[in-house]
Enzyme design. Sequence first.
Site, PDB file in Angstrom:
ATOM      1  N   CYS A   1     108.138  76.159  17.179  1.00  0.00           N
ATOM      2  CA  CYS A   1     107.578  75.163  16.664  1.00  0.00           C
ATOM      3  C   CYS A   1     107.223  75.401  14.905  1.00  0.00           C
ATOM      4  O   CYS A   1     106.218  76.437  14.876  1.00  0.00           O
ATOM      5  CB  CYS A   1     106.731  74.215  17.195  1.00  0.00           C
ATOM      6  SG  CYS A   1     106.329  72.705  16.220  1.00  0.00           S
TER       7      CYS A   1
ATOM      8  N   CYS B   1      99.052  72.707  13.918  1.00  0.00           N
ATOM      9  CA  CYS B   1      99.095  71.695  14.904  1.00  0.00           C
ATOM     10  C   CYS B   1      98.012  72.106  16.237  1.00  0.00           C
ATOM     11  O   CYS B   1      98.042  73.556  16.447  1.00  0.00           O
ATOM     12  CB  CYS B   1     100.157  71.216  15.577  1.00  0.00           C
ATOM     13  SG  CYS B   1     100.327  70.095  16.833  1.00  0.00           S
TER      14      CYS B   1
ATOM     15  N   CYS C   1     100.454  73.016  21.961  1.00  0.00           N
ATOM     16  CA  CYS C   1     101.222  74.108  22.085  1.00  0.00           C
ATOM     17  C   CYS C   1     100.485  75.313  21.745  1.00  0.00           C
ATOM     18  O   CYS C   1     101.300  76.355  21.217  1.00  0.00           O
ATOM     19  CB  CYS C   1     102.621  74.055  21.802  1.00  0.00           C
ATOM     20  SG  CYS C   1     103.390  72.417  22.498  1.00  0.00           S
TER      21      CYS C   1
ATOM     22  N   GLN D   1     101.346  60.616  35.371  1.00  0.00           N
ATOM     23  CA  GLN D   1     101.519  61.885  34.800  1.00  0.00           C
ATOM     24  C   GLN D   1     102.342  62.128  33.814  1.00  0.00           C
ATOM     25  O   GLN D   1     103.764  61.695  33.820  1.00  0.00           O
ATOM     26  CB  GLN D   1     101.931  62.691  36.019  1.00  0.00           C
ATOM     27  CG  GLN D   1     100.843  62.695  37.075  1.00  0.00           C
ATOM     28  CD  GLN D   1      99.472  63.866  36.778  1.00  0.00           C
ATOM     29  OE1 GLN D   1      99.561  64.499  35.816  1.00  0.00           O
ATOM     30  NE2 GLN D   1      98.485  63.832  37.714  1.00  0.00           N
TER      31      GLN D   1
ATOM     32  N   TYR E   1      90.338  57.887  43.393  1.00  0.00           N
ATOM     33  CA  TYR E   1      91.095  57.908  42.047  1.00  0.00           C
ATOM     34  C   TYR E   1      92.366  57.764  42.096  1.00  0.00           C
ATOM     35  O   TYR E   1      93.347  58.454  41.490  1.00  0.00           O
ATOM     36  CB  TYR E   1      90.446  59.223  41.338  1.00  0.00           C
ATOM     37  CG  TYR E   1      89.034  59.686  41.693  1.00  0.00           C
ATOM     38  CD1 TYR E   1      87.867  59.055  40.775  1.00  0.00           C
ATOM     39  CD2 TYR E   1      88.578  60.422  42.647  1.00  0.00           C
ATOM     40  CE1 TYR E   1      86.647  59.525  40.954  1.00  0.00           C
ATOM     41  CE2 TYR E   1      87.375  60.883  42.923  1.00  0.00           C
ATOM     42  CZ  TYR E   1      86.205  60.257  42.030  1.00  0.00           C
ATOM     43  OH  TYR E   1      84.999  60.507  42.275  1.00  0.00           O
TER      44      TYR E   1
ATOM     45  N   GLU F   1      89.845  52.924  42.510  1.00  0.00           N
ATOM     46  CA  GLU F   1      90.226  53.518  41.396  1.00  0.00           C
ATOM     47  C   GLU F   1      89.202  52.465  40.538  1.00  0.00           C
ATOM     48  O   GLU F   1      89.006  51.180  40.694  1.00  0.00           O
ATOM     49  CB  GLU F   1      91.719  52.979  40.843  1.00  0.00           C
ATOM     50  CG  GLU F   1      92.006  53.073  39.310  1.00  0.00           C
ATOM     51  CD  GLU F   1      91.374  54.588  38.663  1.00  0.00           C
ATOM     52  OE1 GLU F   1      90.842  54.491  37.643  1.00  0.00           O
ATOM     53  OE2 GLU F   1      91.866  55.271  39.399  1.00  0.00           O
TER      54      GLU F   1
ATOM     55  N   ASP G   1      91.894  62.703  43.567  1.00  0.00           N
ATOM     56  CA  ASP G   1      92.382  63.348  42.187  1.00  0.00           C
ATOM     57  C   ASP G   1      91.478  62.945  41.200  1.00  0.00           C
ATOM     58  O   ASP G   1      91.990  62.027  40.454  1.00  0.00           O
ATOM     59  CB  ASP G   1      93.822  63.090  42.141  1.00  0.00           C
ATOM     60  CG  ASP G   1      94.526  63.484  40.836  1.00  0.00           C
ATOM     61  OD1 ASP G   1      94.071  64.280  40.278  1.00  0.00           O
ATOM     62  OD2 ASP G   1      95.804  62.996  40.778  1.00  0.00           O
TER      63      ASP G   1
ATOM     64  N   CYS H   1      92.837  68.553  37.497  1.00  0.00           N
ATOM     65  CA  CYS H   1      93.229  69.241  36.189  1.00  0.00           C
ATOM     66  C   CYS H   1      92.350  69.844  35.663  1.00  0.00           C
ATOM     67  O   CYS H   1      92.311  70.451  34.459  1.00  0.00           O
ATOM     68  CB  CYS H   1      93.500  67.997  35.371  1.00  0.00           C
ATOM     69  SG  CYS H   1      92.050  66.713  35.152  1.00  0.00           S
TER      70      CYS H   1
END
Length: 499
Positions: free
Chosen positions: A106, A112, A115, A330, A359, A380, A429, A456
Amino acid sequence: MNKLNIKSPLKQDKKPIIDKLIKDLFTFASMAKKKKQPFTLENIQVIDIAAEGKSIAKHENKVIFVDHAAPGDIVDLYVYRTKRDFAFAKPIKFHQYSPLRQEPFCQHFGTCGGCKWQHLNYKEQLKAKTQQVKDSLDRIAKVTYPEILPILGSQATQYYRNKLEYTFSDTKWLTDEEIQSGEEFQRNGLGFHIPQKFDKILDIEKCYLQPDPSNEIRNALRDYAIKNDVPFFNIRNQEGWLRNLIIRTANTGEVMVILQVYYEAPDLMKGAMEFLKDKFPQVTSLNYVINPKGNETFHDLDIINYHGLPYITETMEGLKFRIGSKSFYQTNSEQAYTLYKVTRDFAGLSGNEVVYDLYTGTGTIANFVSGMAKKVAGIEYVEMAIEDAKVNSKINGITNTYFEAGDMKDVLNERFIEKNGTPDVVITDPPRAGMHKDVVNMLLRLKAAKIVYVSCNPATQARDLALLDEKYNVTKVQPVDMFPHTQHIENVVLLELKQ
């Protein structure tokens, strides 16, 4: 009358103290200034990978976090910030390149904030992410666990996201090359925030995260706005009109665009909306929101559907999932399917189980596993997400799900259990912060045969596993890479009730 030159005894007593305070302040300020002065180090070897896209070097027993380096690089470093036990630096000269490197793809790499690992080959990225999971289990959870299953990498390492959010700015960030050129640049830009700079936006020409027409829409709208003198926002001064652009794509080919503006301006809005509608007929959901607040959050504001449907549709194993402008889904659709299959496999459902999906979001996991369960009950916090979950069950003809909105620690109570039955399996989750301690305590009380914990954030997951260790054994650990070229990793853990 003559003035008497008489000094107060009190002031005379305090003078030495004040003089000392002033001297100490100057000494401290001088030391602080000296400490903050940047300096260079030569021929330093980078030895490991750290969080936030940085690597690790060491000098005189001090850890140095290095930007955009790879283990095996030998570099000269510009140390731009120092603390007592560690420092931050960036390479200014490479004497030897690491064999783990690859050429960044990139043009915005290094400026940035996204990534950050694209200079590392993907195999090395997966190795580092697995190590991140292992370190969390060893150092935080401190529980017994089996060998970590081989990480499931993403088949697509570019153009894998289905959602991107861009910000408008009338004072875009200028790169070093642009500044050194001495040329005059127009300052309107549309792109991503510079790391740790809330008011600095890097104008993006091409992003490798989201498939077309994402780049075309962003660039065309920016050029249209510049050509027609549409005011870009200035977040510091809280003035301007164009604030934010969200583009969502689906595996069905449908496209959603949401334009966020600062105030109501019918002529400007009609111009922008008609331009997008005519230029991009593939946009199936065109929307806008007027946001007069000091920040860009809009979940408490009305979204106006200007053209097309107010949602797009994703599919997974024949199931349809409606995604509205405020819905969570997602962001890597293909890997979401991988993640949900792992979750379902770990749950080991036979068709007779009561499953709690904590969740639940828009009910994607709940609906995905419902065909193999007796009943799935989801909770939720976001009420609109629960409404989406109910719609997703309805459009797929699913009748064995139940969804309720509210704070998890308040809703997961005796009333909920009485209504839905004691769970045989719990799927959880949670957000990055992990589960509230009250929720963990309730899970210990419920004593479901299995808990499938999707996370996550391996660190907060490990913290919760340490608490659950009182009654549960960790029997499977499966990392899933949802976000190539970043340090982020999803991890699925199976816990089984101790006998």
